[in-house]
Motif scaffolding. Structure first.
Motif, PDB file in Angstrom:
ATOM      1  N   SER A   1       0.838  -1.201   0.000  1.00 55.55           N
ATOM      2  CA  SER A   1       0.000   0.000   0.000  1.00 55.55           C
ATOM      3  C   SER A   1       0.871   1.248   0.000  1.00 55.55           C
ATOM      4  N   GLU A   2       0.221   2.384  -0.222  1.00 53.69           N
ATOM      5  CA  GLU A   2       0.934   3.661  -0.194  1.00 53.69           C
ATOM      6  C   GLU A   2       1.483   3.930   1.218  1.00 53.69           C
ATOM      7  N   GLY A   3       0.671   3.608   2.234  1.00 50.26           N
ATOM      8  CA  GLY A   3       1.104   3.810   3.626  1.00 50.26           C
ATOM      9  C   GLY A   3       2.351   2.996   3.942  1.00 50.26           C
ATOM     10  N   GLU A   4       2.366   1.772   3.405  1.00 52.46           N
ATOM     11  CA  GLU A   4       3.513   0.886   3.619  1.00 52.46           C
ATOM     12  C   GLU A   4       4.771   1.490   2.982  1.00 52.46           C
ATOM     13  N   ARG A   5       4.605   2.023   1.762  1.00 55.87           N
ATOM     14  CA  ARG A   5       5.760   2.625   1.091  1.00 55.87           C
ATOM     15  C   ARG A   5       6.256   3.850   1.862  1.00 55.87           C
ATOM     16  N   LYS A   6       5.297   4.628   2.389  1.00 51.88           N
ATOM     17  CA  LYS A   6       5.674   5.802   3.176  1.00 51.88           C
ATOM     18  C   LYS A   6       6.521   5.368   4.389  1.00 51.88           C
ATOM     19  N   ALA A   7       6.066   4.290   5.048  1.00 50.75           N
ATOM     20  CA  ALA A   7       6.789   3.797   6.227  1.00 50.75           C
ATOM     21  C   ALA A   7       8.200   3.350   5.847  1.00 50.75           C
ATOM     22  N   ILE A   8       8.309   2.597   4.753  1.00 51.79           N
ATOM     23  CA  ILE A   8       9.628   2.091   4.354  1.00 51.79           C
ATOM     24  C   ILE A   8      10.550   3.252   3.980  1.00 51.79           C
ATOM     25  N   ARG A   9       9.982   4.242   3.265  1.00 55.55           N
ATOM     26  CA  ARG A   9      10.796   5.417   2.909  1.00 55.55           C
ATOM     27  C   ARG A   9      11.291   6.142   4.151  1.00 55.55           C
ATOM     28  N   MET A  10      10.385   6.301   5.151  1.00 53.47           N
ATOM     29  CA  MET A  10      10.782   6.970   6.393  1.00 53.47           C
ATOM     30  C   MET A  10      11.943   6.217   7.058  1.00 53.47           C
ATOM     31  N   ILE A  11      11.832   4.886   7.068  1.00 56.54           N
ATOM     32  CA  ILE A  11      12.874   4.067   7.722  1.00 56.54           C
ATOM     33  C   ILE A  11      14.189   4.166   6.940  1.00 56.54           C
ATOM     34  N   SER A  12      14.092   4.096   5.598  1.00 55.88           N
ATOM     35  CA  SER A  12      15.303   4.205   4.764  1.00 55.88           C
ATOM     36  C   SER A  12      16.001   5.544   4.974  1.00 55.88           C
ATOM     37  N   GLY A  13      15.201   6.586   5.185  1.00 56.54           N
ATOM     38  CA  GLY A  13      15.758   7.928   5.297  1.00 56.54           C
ATOM     39  C   GLY A  13      16.306   8.258   6.665  1.00 56.54           C
ATOM     40  N   GLU A  14      16.215   7.312   7.589  1.00 57.47           N
ATOM     41  CA  GLU A  14      16.566   7.614   8.981  1.00 57.47           C
ATOM     42  C   GLU A  14      18.073   7.479   9.243  1.00 57.47           C
TER      43      GLU A  14
ATOM     44  N   LEU B   1       9.019  -0.567  -7.062  1.00 55.67           N
ATOM     45  CA  LEU B   1       8.483   0.058  -5.845  1.00 55.67           C
ATOM     46  C   LEU B   1       9.526   0.056  -4.724  1.00 55.67           C
ATOM     47  N   ALA B   2      10.302  -1.026  -4.651  1.00 52.52           N
ATOM     48  CA  ALA B   2      11.365  -1.091  -3.637  1.00 52.52           C
ATOM     49  C   ALA B   2      12.412  -0.011  -3.908  1.00 52.52           C
ATOM     50  N   LEU B   3      12.721   0.179  -5.199  1.00 52.62           N
ATOM     51  CA  LEU B   3      13.702   1.214  -5.567  1.00 52.62           C
ATOM     52  C   LEU B   3      13.196   2.600  -5.167  1.00 52.62           C
ATOM     53  N   GLN B   4      11.889   2.820  -5.380  1.00 50.26           N
ATOM     54  CA  GLN B   4      11.310   4.115  -4.977  1.00 50.26           C
ATOM     55  C   GLN B   4      11.440   4.344  -3.471  1.00 50.26           C
ATOM     56  N   CYS B   5      11.456   3.256  -2.709  1.00 50.01           N
ATOM     57  CA  CYS B   5      11.558   3.383  -1.241  1.00 50.01           C
ATOM     58  C   CYS B   5      13.017   3.517  -0.779  1.00 50.01           C
ATOM     59  N   GLU B   6      13.933   3.481  -1.735  1.00 49.39           N
ATOM     60  CA  GLU B   6      15.359   3.695  -1.446  1.00 49.39           C
ATOM     61  C   GLU B   6      15.936   2.768  -0.390  1.00 49.39           C
ATOM     62  N   VAL B   7      15.551   1.482  -0.489  1.00 50.58           N
ATOM     63  CA  VAL B   7      16.092   0.500   0.454  1.00 50.58           C
ATOM     64  C   VAL B   7      17.492   0.067   0.002  1.00 50.58           C
ATOM     65  N   ASN B   8      18.239  -0.556   0.937  1.00 51.24           N
ATOM     66  CA  ASN B   8      19.567  -1.071   0.588  1.00 51.24           C
ATOM     67  C   ASN B   8      19.474  -2.396  -0.139  1.00 51.24           C
ATOM     68  N   SER B   9      18.470  -3.193   0.271  1.00 50.49           N
ATOM     69  CA  SER B   9      18.430  -4.558  -0.253  1.00 50.49           C
ATOM     70  C   SER B   9      16.991  -5.020  -0.410  1.00 50.49           C
ATOM     71  N   ILE B  10      16.818  -6.109  -1.171  1.00 49.78           N
ATOM     72  CA  ILE B  10      15.492  -6.722  -1.244  1.00 49.78           C
ATOM     73  C   ILE B  10      15.580  -8.198  -0.890  1.00 49.78           C
ATOM     74  N   HIS B  11      14.480  -8.674  -0.338  1.00 56.70           N
ATOM     75  CA  HIS B  11      14.291 -10.088  -0.066  1.00 56.70           C
ATOM     76  C   HIS B  11      13.386 -10.556  -1.202  1.00 56.70           C
ATOM     77  N   LEU B  12      14.006 -11.125  -2.236  1.00 60.62           N
ATOM     78  CA  LEU B  12      13.323 -11.455  -3.488  1.00 60.62           C
ATOM     79  C   LEU B  12      12.870 -12.913  -3.439  1.00 60.62           C
ATOM     80  N   VAL B  13      11.551 -13.101  -3.444  1.00 67.11           N
ATOM     81  CA  VAL B  13      11.018 -14.418  -3.100  1.00 67.11           C
ATOM     82  C   VAL B  13      10.316 -15.099  -4.267  1.00 67.11           C
ATOM     83  N   ILE B  14      10.705 -16.338  -4.528  1.00 69.69           N
ATOM     84  CA  ILE B  14      10.038 -17.159  -5.551  1.00 69.69           C
ATOM     85  C   ILE B  14       9.598 -18.479  -4.891  1.00 69.69           C
ATOM     86  N   PRO B  15       8.331 -18.850  -5.073  1.00 70.60           N
ATOM     87  CA  PRO B  15       7.919 -20.149  -4.532  1.00 70.60           C
ATOM     88  C   PRO B  15       8.585 -21.266  -5.326  1.00 70.60           C
ATOM     89  N   THR B  16       8.964 -22.337  -4.647  1.00 73.85           N
ATOM     90  CA  THR B  16       9.642 -23.427  -5.359  1.00 73.85           C
ATOM     91  C   THR B  16       8.922 -24.768  -5.243  1.00 73.85           C
TER      92      THR B  16
END
Ligand code: MN
Length: 489
Positions: A49-62, A81-96
């Motif tokens: 959600s947008e709220g979730e992205r806002k939270a992640i951006r706030m955390i990334s910017g801290e 979307l992860a790039l927009q949140c400016e995170v360092n890393s992603i947990h990229l998940v594929i079901p196997t």
């Protein structure tokens, strides 16, 4: 290789049924996790959600020390979307597992692999650190699982993760799987364990023994269904039982657990290891006698290790040593005979099935010893107004050591307003805080007698107090004031 702790309280933990944090709460929890010393904070899932992205951006910017990570499906849009949140890393998940591939993705193994490697490549090209993760790995064909992870590593994934998504491993199976994975992959491997059979902590430890270099955990073991491996259990078991250093500031664990409990509104069960109310509480006479002689008799490690205090509980199993010790802490010095009489009064209450609070023990002792109970704070007057279309409001007049204090407060309801009004007065003259408020109706009907138990702290000690009345406001206020007077004694 140094063991890494990835905390997923803000992602898998928030997927606990009924839990939703506000962006501000997420930021506060992230800061607390950073102070706790976790290596990686999985801050959320940007696609949510947008709220979730806002939270992640706030955390990334801290500017926290921890690596900030976002959960992504193997979709370009998730990575964007992860790039927009400016995170360092992603947990990229594929079901196997075949069941996930068939039921959710409607893809063959080959198609899934292609999809995963494409998303991985896209993320790497955009400069992200990638943890390449197999969902439901523990119910997947092992050859396919290892082949996929190997190709991910070859393509440049920084580390991989094996998820026991539905918690079906046992410690032995987990050890075997991670031993094989370590040999086969020769790369940093994370373990993501769920607690469906109560083995998330044991499995995480087994994975680390077998060579895993990262543990996924959550505070209080929050998470889907029966939850994830809990940070406090995994970390303390590693430190205390396996001699593995985790880099976690252990003495902050309890306060972070309390913070997450408050915002998640998921109460920690009393007998939860490490952080539950009873984890360092002792009632039986035999145990308290042992504990007072040497705490190691009945405690695997000292409560101060995780920022807690030992607690003596009073009820029908209490012995004389506990009564004497507690009263001494309050500066009361009963004779042997008085201790005996106090104990017999305690047991009478205990036999009625009641837990005896600190303030009740103090009242019993004062009566037996013939002391008047000193009351530092006395309620002189209380008015509460509530109704339709008005804000519940209370005003209070109290006497504090001969000084008269007046204050008012508002709240979500009349009890909250009354407690806030009194709390504000107390704030001026003490540093006492309300930690917990618990109410039970003893009988049915709207005229039920209610039983309120509060837990208060002055920053060092914790006391419990009870108020019983047909009026819920008066029961609450009585419990509060009795607790305050116990702390001030
Ligand atoms: Mn999970």
């Amino acid at each position: 290789m140094k063991l890494k702790i990835l905390d997923s309280t803000l992602r898998d933990g928030e997927q606990t049924p009924g839990v939703a944090f506000t962006p501000e709460q997420k930021l506060e929890i992230a800061k607390a996790l950073d102070e706790l010393g976790v290596d990686i904070i999985e801050a959320g899932s940007p696609a949510t959600s947008e709220g979730e992205r806002k939270a992640i951006r706030m955390i990334s910017g801290e500017g926290l020390n921890a690596e900030i990570c976002a959960f992504c499906r193997c979709l370009r849009q998730d990575v964007d979307l992860a790039l927009q949140c400016e995170v360092n890393s992603i947990h990229l998940v594929i079901p196997t597992s075949d069941v996930h591939l068939r039921a959710r993705l409607q893809k063959t193994r080959e198609q899934a692999k292609e999809m995963a490697l494409e998303a991985l490549d896209y993320a790497l090209k955009h400069g992200l650190v990638v943890e390449f993760s197999a969902e439901d790995a523990t119910r997947s064909d092992r050859r396919f699982l290892f082949e996929l992870l190997k190709e991910g590593l070859k393509a440049g994934a920084h580390r991989v993760c094996i998820c026991d998504t539905v918690g079906v491993l046992t410690p032995q199976k987990c050890y075997d799987l991670f031993s094989a994975a370590t040999k086969e992959l020769r790369a940093p491997i994370a373990a993501h364990c769920h607690n469906d059979f109560g083995m998330a902590t044991a499995n995480t430890l087994a994975a680390i023994r077998a060579g895993a270099s990262e543990a996924h955990v959550t505070i209080n073991g929050l998470g889907e269904r029966a939850g994830n491996a809990s940070l406090e259990e995994v970390v303390l078991a590693l430190e205390e039982l396996e001699g593995v250093r985790t880099g976690i500031n252990l003495d902050k664990i309890y306060q972070v657990s309390k913070l997450v409990e408050k915002y998640s509104k998921v109460p920690v069960q009393p007998h939860k290891p490490i952080v539950g109310d009873n984890a360092f509480a002792h009632e039986s006479g035999i145990h308290v006698h042992g504990i007072l002689a040497d705490p190691s008799t009945y405690e695997p490690f000292r409560p101060e290790t995780v920022g807690r205090e030992r607690k003596l509980i009073f009820g029908k199993h209490t012995g004389s040593h506990a009564v004497e010790e507690q009263l001494l802490r309050w500066g009361m010095k009963p004779s042997k005979d008085q201790v005996k009489r106090i104990l017999s009064e305690l047991k009478k209450l205990g036999d009625l099935g009641k837990v005896v609070t600190d303030s009740e023990l103090r009242a019993i002792a004062a009566e037996v010893m013939g002391h008047p109970l000193p009351e530092a704070v006395k309620l002189e007057e209380l008015t509460v107004v509530t109704g339709n279309k008005i804000t519940p409001t209370a005003s209070a007049r109290l006497k504090f050591k001969e000084r008269e204090l007046v204050s008012s407060g508002v709240g979500v309801g009349p009890v909250d307003a009354a407690m806030n009004a009194i709390g504000r007065v107390l704030e001026e003259v003490t540093n006492i805080q309300l930690l917990e408020y618990h109410v039970d109706a003893i009988s049915g009907g709207t005229d039920a007698v209610v039983d309120v138990i509060v837990k208060l702290t002055d920053g060092k000690r914790i006391v419990t107090a009870r108020g019983v009345s047909g009026d819920i406001i008066m029961a609450s206020v009585r419990a509060l004031l009795d607790g305050v007077n116990t702390l001030l004694s």
